[in-house]
Structure formats: C-alpha cells, structure tokens
Design an enzyme around this catalytic site. Structure first.
Site, PDB file in Angstrom:
ATOM      1  N   HIS A  19      63.936  21.937  51.073  1.00 31.64           N
ATOM      2  CA  HIS A  19      63.168  22.238  49.842  1.00 31.64           C
ATOM      3  C   HIS A  19      64.156  22.342  48.676  1.00 31.64           C
ATOM      4  CE1 HIS A  19      59.734  24.570  47.766  1.00 31.64           C
ATOM      5  NE2 HIS A  19      60.675  24.352  46.853  1.00 31.64           N
ATOM      6  N   HIS A  21      64.821  21.238  44.277  1.00 26.13           N
ATOM      7  CA  HIS A  21      64.385  20.657  42.996  1.00 26.13           C
ATOM      8  C   HIS A  21      65.582  19.981  42.350  1.00 26.13           C
ATOM      9  CE1 HIS A  21      60.526  22.891  42.975  1.00 26.13           C
ATOM     10  NE2 HIS A  21      61.233  23.772  43.658  1.00 26.13           N
ATOM     11  N   ARG A  23      65.094  17.857  39.571  1.00 27.10           N
ATOM     12  CA  ARG A  23      64.758  17.551  38.160  1.00 27.10           C
ATOM     13  C   ARG A  23      64.957  16.077  37.848  1.00 27.10           C
ATOM     14  NH1 ARG A  23      62.242  22.169  38.732  1.00 27.10           N
ATOM     15  NH2 ARG A  23      63.459  24.022  38.310  1.00 27.10           N
ATOM     16  N   ASN A  47      57.703  18.178  41.485  1.00 27.61           N
ATOM     17  CA  ASN A  47      57.114  18.799  40.281  1.00 27.61           C
ATOM     18  C   ASN A  47      57.888  18.450  39.018  1.00 27.61           C
ATOM     19  OD1 ASN A  47      59.249  20.464  41.163  1.00 27.61           O
ATOM     20  ND2 ASN A  47      58.365  22.289  40.218  1.00 27.61           N
ATOM     21  N   LYS A 105      53.096  17.853  48.788  1.00 26.23           N
ATOM     22  CA  LYS A 105      53.265  19.236  48.356  1.00 26.23           C
ATOM     23  C   LYS A 105      52.013  19.734  47.641  1.00 26.23           C
ATOM     24  CE  LYS A 105      55.333  23.088  47.300  1.00 26.23           C
ATOM     25  NZ  LYS A 105      56.636  23.468  46.775  1.00 26.23           N
ATOM     26  N   HIS A 142      52.994  25.718  48.438  1.00 22.92           N
ATOM     27  CA  HIS A 142      53.403  26.868  47.627  1.00 22.92           C
ATOM     28  C   HIS A 142      52.284  27.889  47.805  1.00 22.92           C
ATOM     29  CE1 HIS A 142      55.463  28.812  44.116  1.00 22.92           C
ATOM     30  NE2 HIS A 142      54.318  29.491  44.185  1.00 22.92           N
ATOM     31  N   HIS A 180      59.218  28.677  51.116  1.00 19.79           N
ATOM     32  CA  HIS A 180      59.885  29.846  50.533  1.00 19.79           C
ATOM     33  C   HIS A 180      59.111  31.158  50.738  1.00 19.79           C
ATOM     34  CE1 HIS A 180      57.170  28.539  47.400  1.00 19.79           C
ATOM     35  NE2 HIS A 180      57.989  27.652  46.897  1.00 19.79           N
ATOM     36  N   ASP A 253      65.151  26.002  47.978  1.00 22.21           N
ATOM     37  CA  ASP A 253      64.372  26.106  46.738  1.00 22.21           C
ATOM     38  C   ASP A 253      65.300  26.209  45.528  1.00 22.21           C
ATOM     39  OD1 ASP A 253      62.183  26.142  45.087  1.00 22.21           O
ATOM     40  OD2 ASP A 253      61.793  28.286  45.322  1.00 22.21           O
ATOM     41  N   HIS A 257      67.292  25.619  35.934  1.00 17.73           N
ATOM     42  CA  HIS A 257      66.682  25.578  34.598  1.00 17.73           C
ATOM     43  C   HIS A 257      67.813  25.759  33.599  1.00 17.73           C
ATOM     44  CE1 HIS A 257      62.388  25.828  35.636  1.00 17.73           C
ATOM     45  NE2 HIS A 257      62.752  26.627  36.620  1.00 17.73           N
ATOM     46  N   ALA A 269      60.794  30.452  35.958  1.00 13.75           N
ATOM     47  CA  ALA A 269      61.080  30.919  37.320  1.00 13.75           C
ATOM     48  C   ALA A 269      61.955  29.888  38.017  1.00 13.75           C
ATOM     49  CB  ALA A 269      59.775  31.086  38.082  1.00 13.75           C
TER      50      ALA A 269
END
Ligand code: NCD
Ligand code: ZN
Length: 357
Positions: A19, A21, A23, A47, A105, A142, A180, A253, A257, A269
C-alpha cells in the site's frame, strides 16, 4: 529455530509494500526511489486527481512510475483501479485479466485525500463486487464511514459493523484487504475471518497513538487517515503484526504531501514513511522480540495473499543507530517549499538497510 533474538544483522527475502501513494508529476519523481530501493513490488494507490479509473490511465501511470525508478533497480509497480459509483465491472475484469490491475480500491466518498469521486453507496456497486468475487480480484478497502455524526475515532469500527460484515455475508468468496487497520476491532475481525480476508498495517500505527498529534502543540506530521487511535489499539496492532499470522502483512501507506499542504489551516492527512519504512518496522519487531517474524510479515504473507511468487533477492539490515534527517532529500529534488518530512524525522532508529541482492 535457534534464531538469535538480538542479532546485529538480519537478512530477509526482499519485501514488497502492499500500500503506497506515489502521487504524480514532480512529487512522483522524488518519492518512487526510496520505495524501489528496498521493496521489489508495491501496490500503488489510485487516488490521483483525477483518479485512475480506466486501463489506459493505469498503464500510463505505470509508465510514469517506471521512469522515476532509479536505473538498474528492479521494481514492479502493481496498479489498482479506483472504484466509483459508475466504474463498469467489465473494465475491472478486463484490466485484471490483462494484468494491468492487481486489485481495486474502495474509498468511501470523502473519506480521505482525493476520495471525492469514491463510492457514495456500497449498495449501488454490488455488481462490481459480484464480478470481483467471481474472478478472484482483491478488493482493497479504506474502512471508515464518513458520517459526520460518527466520532472520527470510531469510524473504522462502525465501518466494519455497518458495511464490511454485510458485504462479506453477501460475497463470502470475495478477497478483501482491510487497509491500514488502526483498531483492536479490526484486528479481531480479521483474525476471526477466513483466509480470504487480510489487513495491512502501517509503520506509523505501530509507533504512535493519538497523543502524538497533540504533543507540545498541533503536530500535523502525525496526522493521517485512519487517524491514530488510543494506546491499547496500538498495542493490539503490534501484537497482530508480530503474531506470525498470515492475515497481517506490510503496507506502509506512505502518503507524501508538500509541507505547505501539511502545515496549513486545513492540513492534509498522510505520513511519508517510505524513506525509513523497513527500518521502522524492524524497530517494532525488535522491541517486541519478534525479529524472526519480520520476514514473513514483510516478504511472504503479502505475496501469498495476492497469489504472487515470493521474491528471490534478499536485503540486509544492520543494527546501527542513526538519526533520521528532518527533511527528505532526493536526487531529483522537488522544489524547496515542497520539502517532505519523513516519518521519524529527528528521531533515532536502531536498524539500517545496508545492501540489496
Ligand atoms: C492518504 C493520502 O494522502 O493519499 N492519506 C492518509 O492519511 N493515509 C489516503 C489514505 O490512504 O487514506
Ligand atoms: Zn493510503
């Protein structure tokens, strides 16, 4: 047998991150490397803005990820589809059969970052679940309700009761990863379910409880979703991760950011755990006297659940105290005001990845 419980060096089968991210754009260029240096494969979250909802978007994104992998490093991104109220089950089926989508997902609409286009009513996509059950495609969830009248610390437990239990009753052969997990409820639920249900556990939920967000001030670096819970939940997660049960496996996870988005009046988050993720897990397993179980959690239970081969390369960690830098430095730096704060910034960790292969 005969495993030395306080070794100075451990060699593991190379792990995968189930899992993450990555970007897009400049951020993608920076954040893929720390994952690819340690993990052989990663389940990449869809996402983006706009999200990955078709096969073409997934193959293009996979291409952009591969361009960000440092030369000479073998790394396979496993792509996921972002479920919406009207994503056609045929698209999922084709993408899965063609080897483009490893999983789909489910974000309840407005549950977390870039989830506005997520599923607003699980009841309306039951034909999607039916298809996924039939073809054996994993559903990654999620697991939080979004109702404003449910306390944020209860949203995972309420999701399990309201949505997950009925879903699994209707589709008993559906393969599900509850992503998560953050609560004792989730641990118990997954343990009590059959072998088709699993959960990922992040490094941060093993290290911090909800106090971390308020220690000495408002600490946005520790804000993620699902939000960290009380101490007894953290302890339940540590027991689960180190239990040697195949239903619990590694998923960082890692969710970078830009600093300006974390430190704002409405901060995002997400915790960027990729740079020292394996070290972070090793710290926990060491503290729990369970280093002999790290390999199964990090490198075996995930591929077994996904029906993929185990990696054949290995990776070595050495006991070596080091302080995590306060910002992430990349060979392809994103602009300075986007500086990323790695999880454990300015803290010391006792293990260090030393070699690959
Ligand atoms: C994730 C993100 O930033 O994309 N944030 C997070 O806090 N974990 C989304 C998610 O996985 O919920
Ligand atoms: Zn995530």
């Amino acid at each position: 047998m005969g495993f030395n419980l306080s070794p100075d060096k451990i060699t593991l089968r190379q792990p995968d991150d189930w899992h993450v991210h990555f970007r897009d754009g400049a951020m993608l260029g920076s954040v893929v490397a720390p994952t690819a240096r340690v993990f052989r494969r990663a389940i990449v979250m869809p996402n983006l803005s706009p999200p990955i909802t078709c096969i073409k978007a997934a193959t293009n994104y996979r291409e952009r990820i591969m361009q960000a992998v440092p030369e000479g490093i073998p790394f396979t991104p496993l792509m996921t589809a972002y479920l919406t109220d009207d994503l056609l089950p045929e698209v999922l089926e084709k993408g899965y059969r063609d080897g483009v989508f490893a999983a789909a997902k489910l974000y309840p609409a407005n549950s977390t970052t870039n989830s506005a286009m997520g599923v607003s009513d699980m009841g309306s996509i039951y034909s999607t679940f039916e298809t996924m059950e039939r073809i054996g495609m994993p559903l990654l969830i999620h697991g939080e309700v979004t109702d404003k009248d449910v306390d944020i610390f209860d949203r995972e437990a309420v999701f399990i009761e309201r949505h997950l239990e009925p879903l699994l009753k209707s589709y008993p052969d559906l393969r599900v990863v509850l992503e998560h997990i953050t609560t004792e409820h989730a641990v118990q639920f997954v343990e009590a379910s059959g072998s088709l249900i699993a959960a990922t556990i992040t490094p941060h939920h093993l290290h911090i409880n909800r106090n971390a967000m308020f220690s000495g001030g408002l600490r946005s670096d520790f804000y993620c979703l699902p939000v960290a819970k009380r101490e007894h939940h953290r302890l339940a997660l540590r027991r689960a991760a180190t239990s040697g049960k195949p239903c619990f496996f590694l998923g960082t996870d890692s969710a970078p950011h830009p600093r300006s988005s974390k430190e704002s009046s409405c901060g995002c988050a997400g915790i960027f755990s990729a740079p020292f993720a394996l070290e972070s897990y090793a710290e926990v397993f060491d503290q729990e006297g369970a280093l002999d179980r790290l390999e199964a959690f990090a490198s075996e239970f995930g591929p077994i659940f996904y029906g993929l081969p185990l990696n054949s390369d290995s990776i070595t960690l050495k006991r070596h105290k080091h302080v995590v830098p306060d910002t992430f430095t990349s060979s392809q730096p994103i602009t300075p005001d986007q500086g990323l704060i790695p999880f454990h910034a300015r803290e010391s960790l006792s293990w260090r990845v030393v070699e690959n292969g």
